[in-house]
Design a protein around this motif. Structure first.
Motif, mmCIF file in Angstrom:
data_model
loop_
_atom_site.group_PDB
_atom_site.id
_atom_site.type_symbol
_atom_site.label_atom_id
_atom_site.label_comp_id
_atom_site.label_asym_id
_atom_site.label_seq_id
_atom_site.Cartn_x
_atom_site.Cartn_y
_atom_site.Cartn_z
ATOM 1 N N ILE A 175 0.915 -1.167 -0.070
ATOM 2 C CA ILE A 175 0.011 -0.026 -0.124
ATOM 3 C C ILE A 175 0.724 1.206 -0.145
ATOM 4 N N GLN A 176 0.287 2.325 -0.827
ATOM 5 C CA GLN A 176 1.201 3.412 -0.850
ATOM 6 C C GLN A 176 0.982 4.351 0.310
ATOM 7 N N THR A 177 2.143 4.446 1.176
ATOM 8 C CA THR A 177 1.963 5.364 2.107
ATOM 9 C C THR A 177 3.445 6.307 2.332
ATOM 10 N N GLU A 178 3.496 6.955 3.199
ATOM 11 C CA GLU A 178 4.666 7.832 3.484
ATOM 12 C C GLU A 178 5.920 6.636 3.827
ATOM 13 N N ALA A 179 5.707 5.940 4.548
ATOM 14 C CA ALA A 179 6.606 4.779 4.828
ATOM 15 C C ALA A 179 7.155 3.964 3.556
ATOM 16 N N THR A 180 6.074 3.510 2.927
ATOM 17 C CA THR A 180 6.535 2.635 1.792
ATOM 18 C C THR A 180 7.010 3.491 0.663
ATOM 19 N N ARG A 181 6.653 4.548 0.619
ATOM 20 C CA ARG A 181 7.258 5.582 -0.762
ATOM 21 C C ARG A 181 8.941 5.650 -0.165
ATOM 22 N N ARG A 182 9.185 5.923 1.035
ATOM 23 C CA ARG A 182 10.482 6.077 1.290
ATOM 24 C C ARG A 182 11.300 4.642 1.103
ATOM 25 N N HIS A 183 10.730 3.300 1.330
ATOM 26 C CA HIS A 183 11.325 2.245 0.859
ATOM 27 C C HIS A 183 11.407 2.314 -0.583
ATOM 28 N N MET A 184 10.695 2.562 -1.394
ATOM 29 C CA MET A 184 10.692 2.696 -3.002
ATOM 30 C C MET A 184 11.834 3.724 -3.180
ATOM 31 N N GLU A 185 12.062 4.755 -2.785
ATOM 32 C CA GLU A 185 13.004 5.686 -2.970
ATOM 33 C C GLU A 185 14.355 4.987 -2.654
ATOM 34 N N MET A 186 14.461 4.304 -1.441
ATOM 35 C CA MET A 186 15.821 3.694 -1.343
ATOM 36 C C MET A 186 16.094 2.499 -2.211
ATOM 37 N N ASP A 187 15.024 1.790 -2.340
ATOM 38 C CA ASP A 187 15.119 0.553 -3.473
ATOM 39 C C ASP A 187 14.465 0.662 -4.678
#
Length: 238
Positions: A175-187
């Motif tokens: 699910i796209q949230t602030e936390a998962t967006r950060r994960h996508m930016e890092m990976d």
């Protein structure tokens, strides 16, 4: 105006400041519930849900003010993502506290007031990771924590049944949230790995989870307890 599906219900949503919790809180309010949002920040009430005394006092205040709690959504969570070879014991314990203890403490504190409802609903969050590993994702502690939530909720369903307290889990996919967006930016490869596993080739939004939570919180789901609902674009179906 027609009354909402959750009209006159008292709903407590943890983790209401962002992500899935925020999505559930907004939809519940739109459906007529009296929503009390709990979070470390950005919600109606600030509460450290890993502080046993503070959690007890917060739910005592809510229960005494409203006389009951009809809906408890345990959306607050925290996890450290790391591989077993590099995960410290501190990170492991912090994740289990942030995904398992946080549900236990809030639910235990709310329990007397859920019993007072006469038809209460507890909604917890497992995960696709409670049932399978995602290739390339360093999620060993997260998998353990969410697997624990899944098992604990079945037990809550049994213990709650004599009091007409229903307990179910929703198992979100990515699910796209602030936390998962950060994960996508890092990976940069993470989104592609998720979409490859999904039958529906898109990422989820908090609203996708909130629709299921609204149904589980409503009297429409009065015969549903001890169940787990995969809202994951089909990721765990193949």
């Amino acid at each position: 105006m027609m009354p909402g599906r959750l009209a006159n219900k008292i709903a407590v949503v943890t983790g209401a400041g962002n992500g899935i919790g925020k999505g559930c809180a907004k939809m519940f309010a739109a459906e007529g519930a009296n929503v009390i949002g709990l979070d470390l920040g950005g919600a109606d009430t600030t509460c450290d849900l890993l502080d046993e005394d503070a959690t007890r006092a917060t739910f005592q205040h809510i229960g005494q003010k409203h006389g009951r709690i009809d809906i408890l959504v345990n959306a607050a969570a925290f996890a450290v993502f790391n591989w077993i070879e590099t995960m410290s014991y501190h990170e492991w314990k912090r994740t289990l506290s942030g995904e398992l203890d946080i549900v236990f403490l809030a639910t235990r504190a709310a329990w007397p007031f859920l019993k007072s409802s006469g038809k209460a609903s507890v909604i917890n969050f497992a995960s696709a990771n409670a049932r399978h590993a995602l290739d390339g994702s360093p999620a060993i502690a997260h998998c353990a924590g969410k697997g624990g939530v899944l098992a604990m909720t079945r037990q809550l369903a049994m213990e709650g049944a004599p009091h007409n307290i229903r307990a179910n889990t929703i198992a979100p996919g990515f699910i796209q949230t602030e936390a998962t967006r950060r994960h996508m930016e890092m990976d940069p490869g993470l989104e592609g790995a998720v979409l490859k596993k999904n039958m529906l080739k898109r990422l989820g939004d908090p609203e996708d989870i909130a629709w299921c939570a609204t149904w589980l919180a409503s009297d429409e789901a009065r015969y549903v307890t001890g169940a787990d609902f995969a809202i994951d674009a089909g990721a765990t179906a193949w």
